[in-house]
Design a protein around this motif. Structure first.
Motif, mmCIF file in Angstrom:
data_model
loop_
_atom_site.group_PDB
_atom_site.id
_atom_site.type_symbol
_atom_site.label_atom_id
_atom_site.label_comp_id
_atom_site.label_asym_id
_atom_site.label_seq_id
_atom_site.Cartn_x
_atom_site.Cartn_y
_atom_site.Cartn_z
ATOM 1 N N GLY A 30 8.287 -3.437 -0.392
ATOM 2 C CA GLY A 30 10.008 -3.285 -0.452
ATOM 3 C C GLY A 30 10.266 -2.436 -1.888
ATOM 4 O O GLY A 30 11.444 -2.148 -2.012
ATOM 5 N N LYS A 31 9.447 -2.617 -2.720
ATOM 6 C CA LYS A 31 9.835 -2.073 -4.013
ATOM 7 C C LYS A 31 9.435 -0.470 -4.217
ATOM 8 O O LYS A 31 8.179 0.017 -3.729
ATOM 9 N N GLN A 32 10.007 0.252 -4.896
ATOM 10 C CA GLN A 32 9.905 1.556 -4.923
ATOM 11 C C GLN A 32 9.120 1.945 -6.263
ATOM 12 O O GLN A 32 9.423 1.446 -7.337
ATOM 13 N N MET A 69 0.901 -1.144 -0.108
ATOM 14 C CA MET A 69 0.050 0.040 0.052
ATOM 15 C C MET A 69 0.935 1.322 -0.079
ATOM 16 O O MET A 69 2.052 1.218 0.812
ATOM 17 N N VAL A 70 0.448 2.192 -0.738
ATOM 18 C CA VAL A 70 1.178 3.579 -0.824
ATOM 19 C C VAL A 70 0.132 4.603 -0.672
ATOM 20 O O VAL A 70 -1.088 4.582 -1.457
ATOM 21 N N TYR A 71 0.189 5.450 0.180
ATOM 22 C CA TYR A 71 -0.775 6.493 0.488
ATOM 23 C C TYR A 71 -0.001 7.866 -0.138
ATOM 24 O O TYR A 71 1.084 8.235 -0.015
ATOM 25 N N LEU A 72 -0.757 8.477 -1.241
ATOM 26 C CA LEU A 72 -0.206 9.490 -1.956
ATOM 27 C C LEU A 72 -1.295 10.833 -1.499
ATOM 28 O O LEU A 72 -2.550 10.597 -1.511
ATOM 29 N N ARG A 73 -0.558 11.869 -1.571
ATOM 30 C CA ARG A 73 -1.167 13.069 -1.161
ATOM 31 C C ARG A 73 -0.734 14.100 -2.163
ATOM 32 O O ARG A 73 0.598 14.210 -2.142
ATOM 33 N N VAL A 111 6.277 11.984 -7.327
ATOM 34 C CA VAL A 111 6.854 11.472 -6.118
ATOM 35 C C VAL A 111 7.245 9.971 -6.146
ATOM 36 O O VAL A 111 6.563 9.229 -7.034
ATOM 37 N N LYS A 112 8.089 9.557 -5.353
ATOM 38 C CA LYS A 112 8.516 8.253 -5.116
ATOM 39 C C LYS A 112 8.234 7.584 -3.937
ATOM 40 O O LYS A 112 8.363 8.474 -2.837
ATOM 41 N N SER A 113 7.682 6.523 -3.708
ATOM 42 C CA SER A 113 7.365 5.968 -2.471
ATOM 43 C C SER A 113 7.277 4.300 -2.670
ATOM 44 O O SER A 113 7.329 3.744 -3.366
ATOM 45 N N THR A 114 7.624 3.994 -1.278
ATOM 46 C CA THR A 114 7.461 2.454 -1.095
ATOM 47 C C THR A 114 6.451 1.946 -0.458
ATOM 48 O O THR A 114 6.056 2.623 0.550
ATOM 49 N N THR A 118 -6.030 12.930 -2.554
ATOM 50 C CA THR A 118 -5.334 11.872 -1.868
ATOM 51 C C THR A 118 -5.804 10.380 -2.608
ATOM 52 O O THR A 118 -6.633 10.494 -3.375
ATOM 53 N N TYR A 119 -4.796 9.345 -2.706
ATOM 54 C CA TYR A 119 -5.248 8.289 -3.178
ATOM 55 C C TYR A 119 -4.407 6.995 -2.553
ATOM 56 O O TYR A 119 -3.212 7.436 -2.134
ATOM 57 N N LEU A 120 -5.101 6.030 -2.252
ATOM 58 C CA LEU A 120 -4.412 4.852 -1.220
ATOM 59 C C LEU A 120 -4.216 3.913 -2.691
ATOM 60 O O LEU A 120 -5.148 3.179 -3.149
ATOM 61 N N ASP A 121 -3.043 3.569 -2.873
ATOM 62 C CA ASP A 121 -2.653 2.408 -4.140
ATOM 63 C C ASP A 121 -2.347 1.123 -3.177
ATOM 64 O O ASP A 121 -1.354 0.990 -2.602
ATOM 65 N N THR A 122 -3.023 0.240 -3.750
ATOM 66 C CA THR A 122 -2.862 -1.174 -3.149
ATOM 67 C C THR A 122 -2.421 -2.180 -4.016
ATOM 68 O O THR A 122 -2.261 -2.080 -5.194
ATOM 69 N N GLY A 123 -2.124 -3.416 -3.471
ATOM 70 C CA GLY A 123 -1.589 -4.532 -4.451
ATOM 71 C C GLY A 123 -0.516 -4.481 -4.905
ATOM 72 O O GLY A 123 -0.144 -5.061 -6.037
#
Length: 324
Positions: free
Chosen positions: A48-50, A1-5, A71-74, A39-44
């Motif tokens: 550990g991968k960026q 899961m990645v939370y984006l804003r 933006v980059k996120s893990t 905002t958006y919550l990306d799942t699946g």
């Protein structure tokens, strides 16, 4: 899961946003082009991968912007909470949720998300110095029905110097954290007192309160309804107080009783910039004739645009005051 804003477009032309996931800041696959929230919550995703994301605006005739925000996120962990079906001995997945939000916060690591399932939660929340995100299931699917059905009850906050949602380890160096899609009611102290926090699509209602919201350091309030809150103590006071750079957009402030100021903004240097746009201030009631609806007390630069102010004709206050 990645939370984006992301920060909303300040040009005024954006009607929705297109979100992409890809390998670079300009090349990626479209996730959605119908987003109206920030905002958006990306799942699946693979732990550990960026991942790299970028956002583009879409105007009223469907034209896509050429620039983007990247933006980059893990991926991080989601914790689930249910007041009716949970147990604090559970592992916190959706089928075996925890019972209290506090238990979930204590188990989180930085950037984790706590999903609060529908129910009423009678507890004070200490954020424990963590950069985390708390939200109802609205955060997962955009269903606004979850905002009303997910309630933090403030019955335990009975003294004027106590906050319902707070952080005893405040630190100005935190990244931005968030509370999304939740209702707060029946509080008798401060509803929220936090640093570097985004409040999106929350409702704060029916409180007899000291100050409704206090946000230090880059506070954000968007698309929220703050209404029918009374003032519990006499003397000077503010309903909503934001310090430093702040972003206040698309909210409704309605039927609020306040002492000196409904919205007080105090930027602490002339390099700070704030944004107050597209809000509705409706039938709020000052305690005396010298009260101000919006008060800017500091050295920064603020844009006030397209705000609707409708005062109670029987008890109007002054509209604006700038002090520098």
């Amino acid at each position: 899961m990645v939370y984006l804003r992301w920060t909303g477009s300040k040009s005024g032309s954006a009607k929705r946003y297109a979100l992409y996931r890809g390998s670079t800041a300009t090349i990626g696959n479209l996730i959605s082009d119908t987003l109206t929230r920030l905002t958006y919550l990306d799942t699946g995703l693979v732990a550990g991968k960026q991942y790299t994301y970028f956002v583009r605006t879409i105007d009223s005739v469907g034209v896509l912007s050429t620039g983007n925000i990247s933006v980059k996120s893990t991926p991080t962990k989601i914790w689930y909470v249910s007041s009716s079906k949970g147990d604090n001995k559970n592992i916190g997945i959706e089928s075996r949720p925890l019972k209290t939000i506090s238990a979930a916060i204590s188990r989180t690591r930085q950037r984790d998300t706590v999903i609060v399932l529908p129910g009423r939660y009678s507890e004070r929340l200490d954020m424990r110095g963590k950069w985390i995100h708390i939200g109802s299931k609205y955060l997962l699917n955009g269903d606004t029905g979850f905002i009303n059905s997910t309630v933090i009850n403030g019955f335990g906050v009975t003294t004027s110097n106590t906050a319902l949602i707070y952080d005893d380890a405040q630190n100005a160096g935190y990244y931005q954290r968030s509370i999304t899609g939740i209702t707060i009611d029946s509080c008798k102290g401060y509803a929220i007192a936090l640093t570097r926090t985004t409040l999106d699509r929350i409702k704060i209602r029916n409180n007899q309160i000291v100050e409704t919201i206090v946000l230090w350091g880059n506070g954000v309030i968007t698309n929220s309804v703050i209404s029918d809150n009374g003032r519990r103590v006499t003397g000077g006071g503010t309903a909503i107080h934001l310090n430093d750079s702040s972003y206040v957009k698309g909210n409704i402030f309605r039927n609020m009783v306040y002492q000196d100021r409904l919205l007080l903004i105090t930027p602490n240097s002339n390099t700070k910039i704030g944004w107050v746009e597209g809000n509705q201030f409706l039938n709020n009631k000052p305690n005396h004739s010298g009260s101000r609806t919006i008060w800017n007390d500091g050295y920064g630069k603020y844009l006030f645009a397209n705000n609707l102010v409708v005062e109670d004709p029987n008890k109007p206050g002054l509209m604006y005051c700038w002090v520098s």
